[in-house]
Design a protein around this motif. Structure first.
Motif, PDB file in Angstrom:
ATOM      1  N   PHE A 224       0.832  -1.208   0.000  1.00 51.30           N
ATOM      2  CA  PHE A 224       0.000   0.000   0.000  1.00 51.30           C
ATOM      3  C   PHE A 224       0.866   1.258   0.000  1.00 51.30           C
ATOM      4  N   MET A 225       1.943   1.268   0.781  1.00 53.79           N
ATOM      5  CA  MET A 225       2.789   2.445   0.869  1.00 53.79           C
ATOM      6  C   MET A 225       3.561   2.688  -0.409  1.00 53.79           C
ATOM      7  N   GLU A 226       3.865   1.615  -1.193  1.00 47.25           N
ATOM      8  CA  GLU A 226       4.589   1.812  -2.446  1.00 47.25           C
ATOM      9  C   GLU A 226       3.751   2.609  -3.440  1.00 47.25           C
ATOM     10  N   GLY A 227       2.446   2.482  -3.349  1.00 45.69           N
ATOM     11  CA  GLY A 227       1.589   3.204  -4.282  1.00 45.69           C
ATOM     12  C   GLY A 227       1.251   4.608  -3.862  1.00 45.69           C
ATOM     13  N   GLN A 228       1.740   5.035  -2.682  1.00 43.14           N
ATOM     14  CA  GLN A 228       1.421   6.369  -2.190  1.00 43.14           C
ATOM     15  C   GLN A 228       2.571   7.316  -2.488  1.00 43.14           C
ATOM     16  N   PRO A 229       2.270   8.579  -2.773  1.00 45.64           N
ATOM     17  CA  PRO A 229       3.345   9.558  -3.008  1.00 45.64           C
ATOM     18  C   PRO A 229       4.059   9.867  -1.703  1.00 45.64           C
ATOM     19  N   GLN A 230       5.360   9.992  -1.786  1.00 45.11           N
ATOM     20  CA  GLN A 230       6.186  10.286  -0.617  1.00 45.11           C
ATOM     21  C   GLN A 230       6.343  11.795  -0.491  1.00 45.11           C
ATOM     22  N   GLY A 231       5.729  12.385   0.539  1.00 44.23           N
ATOM     23  CA  GLY A 231       5.805  13.823   0.773  1.00 44.23           C
ATOM     24  C   GLY A 231       6.793  14.127   1.872  1.00 44.23           C
ATOM     25  N   PRO A 232       6.926  15.394   2.197  1.00 47.88           N
ATOM     26  CA  PRO A 232       7.837  15.796   3.273  1.00 47.88           C
ATOM     27  C   PRO A 232       7.299  15.336   4.621  1.00 47.88           C
ATOM     28  N   PRO A 233       8.159  15.197   5.585  1.00 45.14           N
ATOM     29  CA  PRO A 233       7.701  14.749   6.892  1.00 45.14           C
ATOM     30  C   PRO A 233       6.770  15.771   7.519  1.00 45.14           C
ATOM     31  N   ASN A 234       5.791  15.231   8.243  1.00 52.20           N
ATOM     32  CA  ASN A 234       4.816  16.107   8.900  1.00 52.20           C
ATOM     33  C   ASN A 234       5.439  16.760  10.113  1.00 52.20           C
ATOM     34  N   PRO A 235       5.382  18.076  10.211  1.00 47.11           N
ATOM     35  CA  PRO A 235       5.996  18.726  11.366  1.00 47.11           C
ATOM     36  C   PRO A 235       5.202  18.590  12.644  1.00 47.11           C
ATOM     37  N   ALA A 236       4.061  17.911  12.628  1.00 48.31           N
ATOM     38  CA  ALA A 236       3.320  17.755  13.872  1.00 48.31           C
ATOM     39  C   ALA A 236       4.129  16.939  14.857  1.00 48.31           C
ATOM     40  N   GLY A 237       4.101  17.339  16.092  1.00 51.14           N
ATOM     41  CA  GLY A 237       4.853  16.644  17.125  1.00 51.14           C
ATOM     42  C   GLY A 237       6.329  16.799  17.012  1.00 51.14           C
ATOM     43  N   MET A 238       6.803  17.876  16.422  1.00 50.26           N
ATOM     44  CA  MET A 238       8.224  17.997  16.142  1.00 50.26           C
ATOM     45  C   MET A 238       9.048  18.235  17.385  1.00 50.26           C
TER      46      MET A 238
ATOM     47  N   GLN B 179      -2.767  20.677   6.231  1.00 52.77           N
ATOM     48  CA  GLN B 179      -3.525  21.690   6.939  1.00 52.77           C
ATOM     49  C   GLN B 179      -2.578  22.483   7.831  1.00 52.77           C
ATOM     50  N   GLU B 180      -2.408  23.747   7.531  1.00 51.04           N
ATOM     51  CA  GLU B 180      -1.533  24.609   8.299  1.00 51.04           C
ATOM     52  C   GLU B 180      -2.260  25.897   8.632  1.00 51.04           C
ATOM     53  N   THR B 181      -1.823  26.516   9.710  1.00 51.62           N
ATOM     54  CA  THR B 181      -2.392  27.777  10.158  1.00 51.62           C
ATOM     55  C   THR B 181      -1.308  28.841  10.097  1.00 51.62           C
TER      56      THR B 181
ATOM     57  N   LYS C 298       5.353  36.512  10.131  1.00 50.72           N
ATOM     58  CA  LYS C 298       4.246  35.641   9.763  1.00 50.72           C
ATOM     59  C   LYS C 298       4.770  34.213   9.753  1.00 50.72           C
ATOM     60  N   ILE C 299       4.155  33.346  10.534  1.00 50.68           N
ATOM     61  CA  ILE C 299       4.631  31.974  10.621  1.00 50.68           C
ATOM     62  C   ILE C 299       3.494  31.015  10.287  1.00 50.68           C
ATOM     63  N   ALA C 300       3.878  29.858   9.778  1.00 47.05           N
ATOM     64  CA  ALA C 300       2.946  28.773   9.495  1.00 47.05           C
ATOM     65  C   ALA C 300       3.303  27.600  10.390  1.00 47.05           C
ATOM     66  N   PHE C 301       2.310  27.061  11.044  1.00 46.30           N
ATOM     67  CA  PHE C 301       2.553  25.912  11.897  1.00 46.30           C
ATOM     68  C   PHE C 301       1.414  24.919  11.702  1.00 46.30           C
TER      69      PHE C 301
ATOM     70  N   ASN D  84      -1.141  20.858  15.836  1.00 44.67           N
ATOM     71  CA  ASN D  84      -0.318  21.041  17.033  1.00 44.67           C
ATOM     72  C   ASN D  84      -0.178  22.538  17.290  1.00 44.67           C
ATOM     73  N   GLU D  85      -0.904  23.062  18.254  1.00 45.39           N
ATOM     74  CA  GLU D  85      -0.926  24.491  18.505  1.00 45.39           C
ATOM     75  C   GLU D  85       0.166  24.952  19.457  1.00 45.39           C
ATOM     76  N   VAL D  86       1.081  24.078  19.830  1.00 47.54           N
ATOM     77  CA  VAL D  86       2.086  24.453  20.810  1.00 47.54           C
ATOM     78  C   VAL D  86       3.072  25.472  20.261  1.00 47.54           C
ATOM     79  N   PHE D  87       3.148  25.590  18.947  1.00 45.90           N
ATOM     80  CA  PHE D  87       4.167  26.456  18.361  1.00 45.90           C
ATOM     81  C   PHE D  87       3.792  27.937  18.417  1.00 45.90           C
ATOM     82  N   TYR D  88       2.565  28.235  18.739  1.00 42.82           N
ATOM     83  CA  TYR D  88       2.196  29.639  18.906  1.00 42.82           C
ATOM     84  C   TYR D  88       1.361  29.762  20.172  1.00 42.82           C
ATOM     85  N   ASN D  89       1.927  30.401  21.175  1.00 41.47           N
ATOM     86  CA  ASN D  89       1.231  30.634  22.428  1.00 41.47           C
ATOM     87  C   ASN D  89       1.008  32.135  22.565  1.00 41.47           C
TER      88      ASN D  89
END
Length: 662
Positions: free
Chosen positions: A25-39, A55-57, A65-68, A72-77
């Motif tokens: 199943f994973m061979e047929g999926q496109p390989q994207g960049p790692p998800n920064p959630a939980g970084m 999905q980024e905010t 101006k930052i995108a996170f 995971n909302e911990v990156f902007y308090n």
């Protein structure tokens, strides 16, 4: 055994089949960049988190101006916006001082027109002469300038050791002029990946350089004088104690060290032994715990710097919201390091009335030839019992006993923020906090609180203006504290302070018959005051910041206002699960209130001890039973052959075990 072997073989077969299916199943999926959630913790997300990586905010704060990740909302308090705004203001004034010594003027957005108005309205001859001199300069002799977003070759080298999303570093690059470079470091690979994207988003790649490394190792690698940073900012999750040793070595001579501590439970005295293991000082539970926390952090910084023949000079120390923030300059000098012992003090605090006394660790005295002689201090300053209430003392510290602010530097920051209020979103609060700081007594450590003094002697609370006026009438100095809105910081001795409270009690008498003879209130009020207090309100009793209505002590603007939890895989979903768990566990240790009728009926099932002894005088009003025990029960209980079993008193006999049984 055959059945067990068959079961094991089946489980292994199913596991291998499942792995093959998942791989296909994973061979047929496109390989994207790692998800920064939980970084923050550096763990890879599962398949469910990968679906939400797009999905980024985007959040705008200041000029950045930052995108996170939305997961995971911990990156902007938003709570820390005041912290970041204040840091930008402090570093700007620090750059103005450092670059001004090199003949470089900084240009801050929004300050140019304001400075023109100030110069035009000024009538001092010195400023006119300077303007004329500047106008006569040749084009090649014009002073050098440093603008925001430009590389200044002789500017400041800044390190943010724990950058996370890189918001603070990006704001430095877009709001603080006179910078040579900003190193945004984090140990997490996902954090660095998110930083790189945010740096490109804000077009500050020429100034901000993301770096993946352990913050301690990175600072240890910059111990050489030529490689040190001019500004180091440490804003960790919790205690900065593991990074302080490396930080005091990696900052340049006279450089700026900015440290945030969010472990206020430890610094405020809830766990004194933990505070000692982290900061080398015992914290006490006190009304002045927030200022004590600031002084403990300054002591810890100076103690670590002394190991390398360096010492710290505090510029600004702030207690706000759920954290403390200190800005110190670090210098090198063996002679000045010898004076560090005389800058630290132990605290003796009474457990009854809260009176405190400070005992310096060292003593600096003048010697012949203008030299300074250092020796051990003499003490203690108190006896084994409190002179006011007779209770024992607790010992805390060591802590920093010298001024925690440089009032000249604070005045420069306050003036810059006041003349350019549109620069920061929290300018109003910065003005209020810094205004109170400029009004504090710099040479008076710690403080009392208005409610503490009145509750100790069980009397009504005087108004703040009345108590301040009484201290001023008595010839003492008094001020507020930015760390507590009810603070009374004064150079009056504790005996004079309690004399003023005794005089106030005479105007609002306390019922002495309700006081225990061993209580601090009884012992304090049993002594006649030697000082006659005057509570007439004086004009100078009302501080200027209070008269102007500045925002000095901000109330929490929303629910759950405080530090955010650590980053975890799952992000917002995990945070919502945590909130639901907290709601379910709230008040779980509290027993539900019992119905009064049921409680009365339950107590009536127990016999009254005093009725048996013939001393109960309540009669029918007694909450316990006055009915005599049944004769058969009495005879059975008196029989020596009757075994003492659990069925000796049946449920309906009315002699069940309870609070009224012998």
């Amino acid at each position: 055994m055959p059945r067990a072997r068959i079961g094991l073989w089946l489980s292994l077969t199913l596991r291998s089949t499942r792995s093959l299916c998942r791989a296909g199943f994973m061979e047929g999926q496109p390989q994207g960049p790692p998800n920064p959630a939980g970084m923050e913790n550096g763990t890879e997300p599962c398949g469910e988190e990968r679906a939400s990586e797009a999905q980024e905010t985007t959040v705008t704060e200041g000029a950045a101006k930052i995108a996170f990740p939305s997961a995971n909302e911990v990156f902007y308090n938003p709570v820390q916006e005041f912290n970041r705004d204040l840091t930008c203001a402090v570093i700007t004034e620090f750059a103005r001082i450092q670059l001004g010594a090199k003949g470089i003027q900084i240009k801050v957005p929004g300050e140019k027109d304001v400075q023109k108005v100030v110069v035009d309205l000024s009538e001092q001859e010195e400023e006119k002469a300077e303007l004329k001199k500047g106008a006569n300069l040749a084009p090649g002799d014009q002073p050098r300038t440093a603008a925001v977003g430009e590389i200044c070759e002789e500017g400041l080298r800044v390190l943010e050791g724990l950058a996370a999303s890189g918001l603070r570093s990006i704001r430095f690059a877009r709001e603080v002029p006179g910078l040579q470079s900003v190193v945004a470091n984090d140990a997490s690979a996902r954090a660095v990946d998110l930083m790189c994207r945010n740096v490109q988003l804000n077009a500050v790649a020429h100034l901000v350089h993301p770096r993946q490394a352990d913050a301690r190792m990175l600072m240890y690698q910059h111990q050489r004088a030529s490689e040190r940073f001019d500004v180091i900012d440490l804003d960790p999750y919790g205690s900065p104690a593991p990074f302080l040793d490396a930080a005091v070595q990696a900052v340049s001579e006279g450089g700026l060290l900015c440290v945030t501590c969010t472990d206020m439970a430890v610094l405020a005295g809830n766990s004194g032994e933990t505070c000692y293991s982290k900061y080398g000082a015992m914290a006490l539970k006190s009304r002045a715990c927030h200022e004590m926390a600031l002084r403990i952090v300054l002591h810890s910084l100076d103690l670590r710097a002394n190991c390398y023949q360096r010492f710290v000079v505090p510029l600004l120390s702030v207690s706000a919201d759920f954290y403390v923030r200190v800005f110190v300059r670090v210098f090198t000098g063996q002679a000045k390091v010898k004076a560090s012992a005389s800058k630290q003090a132990l605290v003796f605090q009474c457990v009854g009335c809260g009176t405190f006394h400070l005992q310096r660790l060292g003593k600096a005295s003048g010697a012949s030839g203008g030299r300074v002689k250092f020796s051990a201090a003499c003490g203690p300053p108190i006896g084994p019992e409190c002179e006011h209430c007779g209770q024992r003392h607790q010992l805390g510290g060591p802590l920093w006993a010298e001024p925690i602010h440089d009032l000249d530097f604070v005045g420069r920051v306050l003036q810059a923020v006041s003349t350019n209020p549109g620069r920061f979103h929290t300018s109003e609060r910065i003005r209020g906090v810094l205004s109170v700081i400029t009004e504090e007594l710099p040479d008076v450590p710690l403080y009392y609180t208005l409610d503490q003094l009145s509750s100790t002697i069980r009397c009504s609370t005087p108004s703040l203006l009345q108590l301040r006026s009484a201290l001023l009438h008595a010839g003492f100095r008094v001020s507020l504290s930015h760390a507590c809105k009810n603070a009374v910081k004064t150079d009056a001795p504790s005996s004079a302070l309690w004399d003023i409270m005794r005089c106030w009690e005479k105007e609002c008498p306390v019922k002495r018959e309700r006081l225990s003879e061993a209580s601090p209130a009884f012992r304090i009020l049993s002594v006649e005051p030697r000082l006659q207090a005057n509570f007439a309100v004086r004009d100078d009793a009302n501080p200027s910041s209070r008269q102007r209505g500045l925002k000095r002590f901000q109330a929490n603007p929303e629910a759950n206002w405080g530090p955010r939890p650590r980053a975890r895989p799952g992000g917002k979903a995990a945070g919502e699960a945590m909130e639901e768990r907290r709601r379910l566990h709230q008040n779980k240790r509290k027993e539900p209130a019992e119905d009064p009728v049921q409680r009365a009926a339950r107590l009536k099932t127990f016999p009254c001890k005093r009725f048996k002894e013939g001393t109960c005088q309540r009669g029918d009003q007694c909450c316990y039973s006055h009915s005599p025990p049944a004769p058969e029960d009495t005879a059975a209980a008196a029989s020596p052959d009757h075994p003492k079993t659990s069925y000796q008193n049946p449920p309906g006999s009315g002699v069940a075990a309870g609070p009224g049984v012998d």
